[in-house]
Design an enzyme around this catalytic site. Structure first.
Site, PDB file in Angstrom:
ATOM      1  N   ARG A   1     -73.931  41.795  11.273  1.00  0.00           N
ATOM      2  CA  ARG A   1     -73.088  42.316  12.354  1.00  0.00           C
ATOM      3  C   ARG A   1     -71.695  41.714  12.196  1.00  0.00           C
ATOM      4  O   ARG A   1     -71.469  40.866  11.338  1.00  0.00           O
ATOM      5  CB  ARG A   1     -73.698  42.092  13.757  1.00  0.00           C
ATOM      6  CG  ARG A   1     -74.575  40.919  13.980  1.00  0.00           C
ATOM      7  CD  ARG A   1     -73.879  39.594  13.868  1.00  0.00           C
ATOM      8  NE  ARG A   1     -72.666  39.544  14.660  1.00  0.00           N
ATOM      9  CZ  ARG A   1     -71.633  38.757  14.421  1.00  0.00           C
ATOM     10  NH1 ARG A   1     -71.646  37.927  13.394  1.00  0.00           N
ATOM     11  NH2 ARG A   1     -70.558  38.766  15.175  1.00  0.00           N
ATOM     12  N   GLY A   2     -70.775  42.187  13.058  1.00  0.00           N
ATOM     13  CA  GLY A   2     -69.373  41.821  12.874  1.00  0.00           C
ATOM     14  C   GLY A   2     -68.729  42.948  12.069  1.00  0.00           C
ATOM     15  O   GLY A   2     -69.235  43.311  10.997  1.00  0.00           O
ATOM     16  N   ALA A   3     -67.606  43.476  12.579  1.00  0.00           N
ATOM     17  CA  ALA A   3     -67.061  44.708  12.008  1.00  0.00           C
ATOM     18  C   ALA A   3     -66.859  44.664  10.480  1.00  0.00           C
ATOM     19  O   ALA A   3     -67.371  45.541   9.768  1.00  0.00           O
ATOM     20  CB  ALA A   3     -65.765  45.071  12.738  1.00  0.00           C
ATOM     21  N   ARG A   6     -73.478  52.171  14.148  1.00  0.00           N
ATOM     22  CA  ARG A   6     -72.725  51.456  15.192  1.00  0.00           C
ATOM     23  C   ARG A   6     -71.364  52.148  15.348  1.00  0.00           C
ATOM     24  O   ARG A   6     -70.528  52.097  14.454  1.00  0.00           O
ATOM     25  CB  ARG A   6     -72.572  49.967  14.832  1.00  0.00           C
ATOM     26  CG  ARG A   6     -73.945  49.293  14.733  1.00  0.00           C
ATOM     27  CD  ARG A   6     -73.878  47.809  14.934  1.00  0.00           C
ATOM     28  NE  ARG A   6     -73.492  47.422  16.274  1.00  0.00           N
ATOM     29  CZ  ARG A   6     -73.187  46.169  16.607  1.00  0.00           C
ATOM     30  NH1 ARG A   6     -73.199  45.217  15.693  1.00  0.00           N
ATOM     31  NH2 ARG A   6     -72.854  45.865  17.849  1.00  0.00           N
ATOM     32  N   ASP A  14     -63.107  44.812  16.864  1.00  0.00           N
ATOM     33  CA  ASP A  14     -63.946  45.834  16.227  1.00  0.00           C
ATOM     34  C   ASP A  14     -63.161  47.094  15.905  1.00  0.00           C
ATOM     35  O   ASP A  14     -63.525  47.851  14.998  1.00  0.00           O
ATOM     36  CB  ASP A  14     -65.151  46.161  17.105  1.00  0.00           C
ATOM     37  CG  ASP A  14     -66.136  45.015  17.018  1.00  0.00           C
ATOM     38  OD1 ASP A  14     -65.917  44.005  17.707  1.00  0.00           O
ATOM     39  OD2 ASP A  14     -67.074  45.102  16.209  1.00  0.00           O
ATOM     40  N   ASN A  19     -63.368  44.730  21.434  1.00  0.00           N
ATOM     41  CA  ASN A  19     -64.069  43.560  20.885  1.00  0.00           C
ATOM     42  C   ASN A  19     -65.268  43.307  21.789  1.00  0.00           C
ATOM     43  O   ASN A  19     -65.468  43.998  22.810  1.00  0.00           O
ATOM     44  CB  ASN A  19     -63.133  42.345  20.818  1.00  0.00           C
ATOM     45  CG  ASN A  19     -63.735  41.211  19.995  1.00  0.00           C
ATOM     46  OD1 ASN A  19     -64.245  41.432  18.895  1.00  0.00           O
ATOM     47  ND2 ASN A  19     -63.733  40.005  20.525  1.00  0.00           N
ATOM     48  N   LYS A  20     -66.058  42.332  21.433  1.00  0.00           N
ATOM     49  CA  LYS A  20     -67.297  42.035  22.154  1.00  0.00           C
ATOM     50  C   LYS A  20     -67.090  42.026  23.663  1.00  0.00           C
ATOM     51  O   LYS A  20     -66.105  41.489  24.164  1.00  0.00           O
ATOM     52  CB  LYS A  20     -67.823  40.683  21.671  1.00  0.00           C
ATOM     53  CG  LYS A  20     -69.135  40.225  22.278  1.00  0.00           C
ATOM     54  CD  LYS A  20     -70.236  41.252  22.208  1.00  0.00           C
ATOM     55  CE  LYS A  20     -70.533  41.716  20.801  1.00  0.00           C
ATOM     56  NZ  LYS A  20     -71.320  42.978  20.768  1.00  0.00           N
TER      57      LYS A  20
END
Ligand code: MRU
Length: 339
Positions: free
Chosen positions: A55-57, A89, A224, A234-235
């Site tokens: 995970r993580g863009a 995603r 993201d 973002n998150k």
């Protein structure tokens, strides 16, 4: 990234290609175990991205790039493989950037390798530029995990912190725990620990307390997707941190490589926001925390308007929101960004 495995120091990347497989650190098992997840077809890649093994863009983009190269090597139907991976995603722009890059390069494995190297090299530059924004003895707030695990190597928000530490600065990091998936408490805290960077995990709702008390000098987060006007996703929880930072006069920086910028979208209202399974909110560590009859909502990201951003830290340098057109020009003349 540096990590201690069975007492010995090792260097690992978040995602790589080896012996016909896409290999990645199984991020759902950290920090308890360092395990490797192997994907041998596009179904497994789609599963790994969707279920957040990776995970993580930027790391999602690299996993997609290697996944598509692997699908081609194995003779899969490329339209099906693309469709499966594209649907995983929706918010992380790097996923779509990587897909376009691989399409333009005939899904060749060396293109995926180049994509991965570019992304980590660019994040190292983010570290070099961002280091200049970190005075010695700084206390820094970060949200979610925008470290090496989220990129392949170096990280985005964590790259300037790594560089500051390498350059002998003393820093302290407030790590938001980041409900519901706890990327801060599990992943960022683990990465900082591996690097010997002093830090404390705080409950998400404690960030305002520390900012108001004057204990936070600056905030750095990842992204993201960043739009043409500088609004960024973002998150979930990033927006409120940015608002409270501004209220308290704390600089708020967004660190991201060019692969996260989506100049085709004018503003943040147009960013598709992923809503994940309610079970992620209703359970912690496998234990149900709310009444059996309660439902939950689980948006994975929020959008922060650009007026809360002090500057964007990129591989091209540091840009205040009003300077984004200049960044766009630089990206347009960058061969890698145009494939
Ligand atoms: O849901 P995740 O863990 O993929 O979300 C990650 C983030 O929001 C990160 O801050 C962002 O992708 C930047 S990563 C360098």
């Amino acid at each position: 990234m540096k990590m201690i495995v069975d007492g010995a120091e090792r260097k690992l990347r978040a995602v790589w290609f080896e012996n016909g497989k896409v290999r990645m650190i199984e991020q759902r098992k950290l920090p308890e175990k360092i395990e490797i997840f192997d994907a041998e077809n596009s179904d497994a890649i789609a599963y790994a991205i969707k279920s957040m093994v990776v995970r993580g863009a930027p790391a999602i983009g690299v996993a997609a790039a290697f996944g598509l190269a692997m699908a081609k090597i194995k003779g899969e139907n490329m339209d099906d493989a693309l469709e499966k991976i594209r649907k995983t995603r929706p918010t992380a722009f790097d996923l779509f950037k990587a897909i376009e890059f691989m399409k333009a390069n005939d899904f060749e494995l060396n293109a995926a390798e180049r994509y991965s190297l570019e992304v980590s090299g660019r994040c190292k530059k983010i570290g070099e530029f961002g280091d200049a924004l970190i005075p010695d003895n700084s206390k820094i707030l970060t949200h979610c995990n925008a470290g090496a695990l989220a990129v392949v190597d170096w990280g985005t928000a964590l790259a300037p912190m790594r560089m500051a530490k390498e350059n002998g600065k003393k820093i302290f990091v407030f790590v938001d725990e980041t409900r519901p998936r706890l990327q801060g408490a599990k992943l960022t805290a683990w990465e900082l620990g591996q690097e010997g960077i002093e830090h404390a995990i705080i409950a998400d709702n404690a960030a305002g307390y520390f900012m108001k008390k004057g204990e936070v000098d600056l905030a750095i987060v990842g992204a993201d997707r960043i739009c043409a006007n500088g609004d960024f996703a973002n998150k979930i929880g990033t927006y409120e941190k940015a608002v409270v930072a501004k209220e308290n006069g704390i600089p708020f920086y967004v660190a991201a490589p060019g692969t996260t910028f989506d100049f085709s979208i004018e503003n943040g209202d147009m960013i598709p926001i992923e809503e994940r399974d309610e079970e992620e909110v209703l359970n912690i560590g496998g234990t149900r925390i709310g009444p059996e009859t309660s439902r939950a909502r689980n948006p994975a990201f929020d959008v922060t308007p650009s007026r809360y951003v002090t500057a964007y830290i990129t591989e091209y340098g540091i840009f205040r929101p009003e300077k984004l057109p200049e960044l766009k020009r630089k990206m347009n003349s960058d061969l890698f960004m145009s494939h």
